[in-house]
Design a protein around this motif. Structure first.
Motif, short mmCIF file in Angstrom:
data_model
loop_
_atom_site.label_atom_id
_atom_site.label_comp_id
_atom_site.label_asym_id
_atom_site.label_seq_id
_atom_site.Cartn_x
_atom_site.Cartn_y
_atom_site.Cartn_z
N GLN A 44 43.78 44.25 83.42
CA GLN A 44 44.68 42.93 82.68
C GLN A 44 44.13 41.45 82.35
O GLN A 44 43.86 41.16 81.92
N ALA A 45 43.50 40.82 83.30
CA ALA A 45 43.74 40.03 83.59
C ALA A 45 41.70 39.79 83.29
O ALA A 45 41.26 38.35 82.56
N ALA A 46 40.89 40.99 82.93
CA ALA A 46 39.85 40.17 82.81
C ALA A 46 39.23 40.72 81.73
O ALA A 46 38.36 40.22 81.14
N LYS A 47 40.38 41.39 81.08
CA LYS A 47 40.08 42.07 79.54
C LYS A 47 39.40 42.08 78.86
O LYS A 47 38.31 41.30 78.07
N PRO A 48 38.99 43.19 79.34
CA PRO A 48 37.78 44.22 78.87
C PRO A 48 38.62 44.50 77.46
O PRO A 48 39.22 44.81 77.12
N ASP A 49 37.07 45.05 76.68
CA ASP A 49 37.20 45.49 75.47
C ASP A 49 37.38 47.04 75.32
O ASP A 49 38.29 47.46 74.51
N LEU A 50 37.24 47.95 76.96
CA LEU A 50 37.23 49.17 77.02
C LEU A 50 37.23 49.03 78.49
O LEU A 50 36.52 48.12 79.01
N VAL A 51 37.90 50.23 78.90
CA VAL A 51 37.57 50.63 80.10
C VAL A 51 36.70 51.96 80.23
O VAL A 51 37.01 52.96 79.60
N TYR A 52 36.09 51.86 81.55
CA TYR A 52 35.08 53.51 81.04
C TYR A 52 35.17 54.21 82.62
O TYR A 52 35.32 53.39 83.79
N SER A 53 35.81 55.28 82.57
CA SER A 53 36.11 55.58 83.92
C SER A 53 35.39 57.33 83.98
O SER A 53 34.87 57.27 83.40
N ALA B 199 52.10 53.93 81.55
CA ALA B 199 53.47 54.12 81.64
C ALA B 199 54.02 51.97 81.47
O ALA B 199 54.46 51.26 81.82
N ALA B 200 52.69 51.35 82.44
CA ALA B 200 52.47 50.12 82.23
C ALA B 200 52.79 49.51 80.22
O ALA B 200 52.63 48.23 80.63
N GLY B 201 52.55 50.64 79.53
CA GLY B 201 52.43 50.31 78.34
C GLY B 201 50.74 50.32 77.70
O GLY B 201 51.12 49.55 76.80
N MET B 202 50.02 49.96 78.51
CA MET B 202 48.95 50.22 78.52
C MET B 202 48.15 51.04 76.82
O MET B 202 47.07 50.88 76.27
N SER B 203 48.27 52.36 76.93
CA SER B 203 47.73 52.86 75.84
C SER B 203 47.60 52.28 75.02
O SER B 203 48.35 52.51 73.97
N GLY B 204 46.27 53.39 74.37
CA GLY B 204 46.10 51.97 73.05
C GLY B 204 45.68 50.61 73.17
O GLY B 204 44.89 50.06 72.82
N LYS B 205 46.00 49.82 73.67
CA LYS B 205 46.06 49.09 73.80
C LYS B 205 44.22 48.92 74.53
O LYS B 205 43.33 47.52 73.79
N ILE B 206 43.95 48.92 75.45
CA ILE B 206 42.99 48.52 75.98
C ILE B 206 41.99 50.11 75.48
O ILE B 206 42.34 50.94 76.23
N VAL C 140 46.80 68.67 80.50
CA VAL C 140 47.58 67.99 81.54
C VAL C 140 48.63 66.80 81.09
O VAL C 140 49.13 66.52 81.25
N LEU C 141 47.40 65.79 80.46
CA LEU C 141 48.28 64.58 80.05
C LEU C 141 49.44 64.90 78.43
O LEU C 141 48.50 65.36 78.04
N THR C 142 50.21 63.99 78.84
CA THR C 142 51.39 64.10 77.35
C THR C 142 49.23 63.47 76.39
O THR C 142 49.28 62.69 76.99
N PRO C 143 50.29 64.07 75.30
CA PRO C 143 49.65 63.52 73.70
C PRO C 143 49.42 61.79 73.83
O PRO C 143 48.39 61.27 73.58
N LYS C 144 50.36 60.95 74.31
CA LYS C 144 50.97 59.64 74.40
C LYS C 144 49.41 58.85 75.02
O LYS C 144 48.81 57.96 74.98
N GLU C 145 50.05 59.54 76.75
CA GLU C 145 48.95 59.65 77.78
C GLU C 145 47.75 59.40 77.40
O GLU C 145 46.91 58.49 77.85
N SER C 146 46.85 60.21 76.49
CA SER C 146 45.57 60.76 76.70
C SER C 146 44.83 60.68 74.73
O SER C 146 43.97 60.05 75.48
N ASN C 147 45.75 60.10 74.40
CA ASN C 147 45.03 59.62 72.26
C ASN C 147 44.22 59.22 72.40
O ASN C 147 44.42 58.36 73.30
N GLY C 148 42.78 58.90 71.98
CA GLY C 148 42.11 58.35 71.82
C GLY C 148 40.91 58.39 73.21
O GLY C 148 39.97 57.06 72.97
#
Lengths: 288, 408
Positions: free
Chosen positions: B215-224, B240-247, B262-270
């Motif tokens: 969050q501090a680095a403010k990237p446009d995207l995270v590459y996992s 859980a930190a409310g980051m889904s869809g934000k970055i 395994v993850l819920t759609p809320k956790e993995s969509n996008g």
């Protein structure tokens, strides 16, 4: 400023996490002197209990706070009656027996649940602090641990149950001569430890997912925390969790997670070199 | 009635000869084929769909009359996610069972444990998992994708869609480290910038601090490039930190461990990923492939990811080449494999003679409600990363995994 607050809250969550995964071990190892290498598997069982209870439609909070502790306490009761109670006072034997138990529990869980990560979504979601957001669930954990430790302190220090338990752990023969049944006290105490491990597992389930082999990741940390804490299980575990988690989190923040883990371990070693009896063996003596 | 001695001998001789006649006419010696995949232990989630596709491919070959008039016999080994068992089983397959070919290996570590053994015993070897690239061995064939095929397409796609600042999170072993280098390289090639990167040992389950750092680095995207069960907790804690869809998040291994199921759609969509195969690919070949798999496994049909599909391709390449060669002789089969082309569920796959990797179609997909929606497809991507260091036409005796220098 916002980053500092976020970091502080992360540190608090890390402390609570370490204290929670160590609390069951603090009772079983710190109080009863039983080296329980199956501690991680008790956590794992608590995790599965929460997940399956939640899937059966039970409210997630009830699953975490009621189902998991009760289930693991029941498992702990059976194991204490069958295995552990024959080995009190024999450190190496309990170590081998509980190591065997841990392998058996991993095997059984793999057969029953399959070897894959199970999970439920964490309730609550995040809170925003300026441009940052952190998990509210992690902050709930902090309060849970505070209440848990405060309750433990009150029970051990001010109730008859606590007095009997402490007395029996210190000198079973003397306690028995005063009319206490040490076998029952041991059994009960072991169940309390197991229940705490179950609660920890239940709480972790939505955050980290549950897999039969997950216990391995926690057992070493828990032992380090309890040993660093020293004789007084509650105050000791609270102090060592605070110290080690703070050091680990700050190190992770400025370097990498690998270095963070290393720094945590080095800190524990240095502490034990300076205070061989743990924090509460040298300072804060006499606290429960 | 009298029976002459000669007639008697003839009858007896004929009876004795029957088993021999029968064996050569109806049940020729089977061709043994080995599969070495983890179907238990920590990697079973990857191994089980691969073995399902291996079973399907072998069954289909047998139903079509086997190869060279002989049935195929699959010898299956389960190394239980233990590298040491890999080496034992590879040796047993090559020496005791004398198999014609080995399909196996999931992680790069397991591949590098058995590849030299099979090279020494001259048993052709197929590795079907996507990996970081660089293996150069005339005896080995890699049917999975490499960074030059997937990351090279994914980086321009996601940086154009989301922005140029990338934060990399990766598993801390050779796959994660080397793949992260490729992400940096393709980021640079596309004018993007890596604003942070972090590597996690496989047993790490705590990601709170990292999430704040991202969050501090403010990237446009995270590459996992996170791998395995413990790392799945990252996505839960992220949500859980409310980051889904934000970055937003891109990956070239998310999904092959069933993370999106395994993850819920809320956790993995996008989450956007790139692979040589998606179960959701809309073509006739793929639909037929999946219905054959369903007919065989019913309710137990696994989700088919790239690793599983490429296992099917590996068997298909080998079988096609044995047919073309007309015999099992190693050198003739290797020669037939070089340039071998298979039309399969993920499109056309051609073995490049100079690297023994495959030229194949690559697809970009986005997670939506436990499945991938295919967004783009790129025809016939070449394994140019490995081609930069490996030329088996020129150096047929080469036998190593190169760490390709990408200039950082």
């Amino acid at each position: 400023m916002e980053f500092a607050i976020t970091t502080l809250l992360n540190v608090l969550a890390a402390i609570a996490n370490l204290a929670l995964i160590s609390s069951g071990l603090a009772v079983i190892f710190g109080m009863m002197r039983v080296i329980n290498l199956a501690h991680g598997e008790f956590i794992m069982l608590g995790g599965f209990a929460t997940i399956y209870a939640a899937r059966m439609g039970i409210n997630i909070w009830i699953a975490i706070f009621v189902v998991s502790p009760l289930f693991v306490a029941a498992v702990g009761y059976v194991l204490e009656r069958l295995v552990i109670r024959h080995l009190y006072g024999r450190l190496v034997d309990t170590m081998l027996a509980t190591w065997g138990l841990s392998l058996a529990l991993i095997g059984a869980a793999t057969m029953i649940f399959g070897n894959r990560v199970e999970g439920v979504a964490a309730p609550l979601g995040g809170v925003s602090i300026g441009q940052y957001s952190i998990s509210l669930y992690g902050q709930v954990e902090v309060w849970v641990v505070l209440v848990l430790f405060a309750a433990g302190y009150l029970v051990l220090k001010y109730t008859e149950v606590g007095l009997v338990a402490r007395a029996t752990m210190q000198n079973p023969a003397m306690a028995a001569s005063l009319g206490v049944n040490p076998s029952r006290v041991y059994s009960f105490t072991f169940c309390v430890g197991a229940a705490l491990s179950g609660l920890a597992g239940g709480f972790l389930a939505p955050l980290s997912g549950v897999v039969p082999t997950m216990g391995v990741a926690y057992v070493a940390r828990a032992f380090i925390t309890v040993i660093t804490g020293g004789l007084s299980i509650l105050v000791g575990t609270a102090l060592s969790s605070s110290l080690l988690a703070t050091i680990g989190t700050v190190a992770t923040l400025f370097t990498t997670p690998v270095v963070g883990d290393v720094v945590l371990l080095v800190a524990a070693i240095v502490l034990l070199r300076l205070l061989p009896k743990g924090i509460t063996g040298s300072i804060f003596r006499g606290a429960p | 009635m009298t029976i002459s001695r000669r007639a008697m001998l003839q009858v007896m001789g004929g009876t004795l000869a029957v088993p021999y006649v029968a064996r050569s006419a109806f049940a020729a010696d089977p061709i043994k084929v080995a599969g070495i995949f983890d179907v238990s232990g920590g990697l079973d989630i990857y191994g089980q769909p691969m073995v399902a596709c291996l079973d399907l491919a072998i069954d289909e070959l047998n139903a079509a009359g086997g190869l060279l008039g002989r049935p195929l016999q699959l010898v299956k080994y389960d190394p239980q996610s233990d590298i040491q068992l890999y080496t034992q089983y590879a040796t047993a397959a090559a020496t005791k069972e004398k198999v014609a070919v080995v399909f196996g290996g999931i992680t790069s570590a397991s591949r590098e444990a058995i590849r030299p053994i099979l090279h020494r015993y001259q048993t052709p070897y197929f590795y079907p998992a996507l990996y970081e690239g660089g293996v150069c061995d005339r005896n080995a064939f890699m049917t999975g994708s490499t960074p030059a095929q997937t990351i090279e397409k994914l980086i321009p796609f996601v940086t154009k869609k989301w922005g140029k600042k990338i934060y990399i999170i990766a598993a801390d072993y050779n796959y994660g480290q080397i793949s992260a280098k490729w992400v940096r390289k393709y980021a640079r090639d596309n004018g993007a910038e890596v604003v942070g990167e972090e590597f996690f040992p496989l047993d790490v389950t705590e990601f709170g601090t990292t999430i704040s750092k991202i969050q501090a680095a403010k990237p446009d995207l995270v590459y996992s490039l996170l791998v395995g069960g413990n790392h799945m907790s990252f996505f839960r804690q992220w949500a859980a930190a409310g980051m889904s869809g934000k970055i937003p998040m891109a990956s070239t291994d998310f999904g092959v461990g069933n993370e999106h199921i395994v993850l819920t759609p809320k956790e993995s969509n996008g989450v956007i990923a790139a692979y040589a195969y998606f179960q959701e690919l809309d073509n006739l070949e793929n639909k037929a492939f999946l219905s054959r798999l369903r007919a065989k496994f019913g309710d137990k049909t696994p989700y088919v990811n790239e690793l599983a599909a490429e296992t099917w391709y590996a068997v298909a390449h080998w079988a096609r080449s044995v047919k073309a060669a007309g015999k099992l002789d190693r050198d003739v089969v290797l020669a037939a494999l070089e340039g071998s082309t298979i039309d399969g569920p993920g499109g056309k796959s051609t073995i490049d003679p100079s690297t023994h990797h495959c030229k194949m179609d690559v697809h970009i997909g986005e997670v939506k409600n436990h499945a991938f929606v295919v967004l783009e497809s790129y025809a016939q991507q070449a394994p140019s990363d490995t081609a930069a260091v490996c030329d088996l036409k020129k150096n047929p005796n080469d036998n190593q995994q190169y760490v390709i220098s990408v200039g950082n």
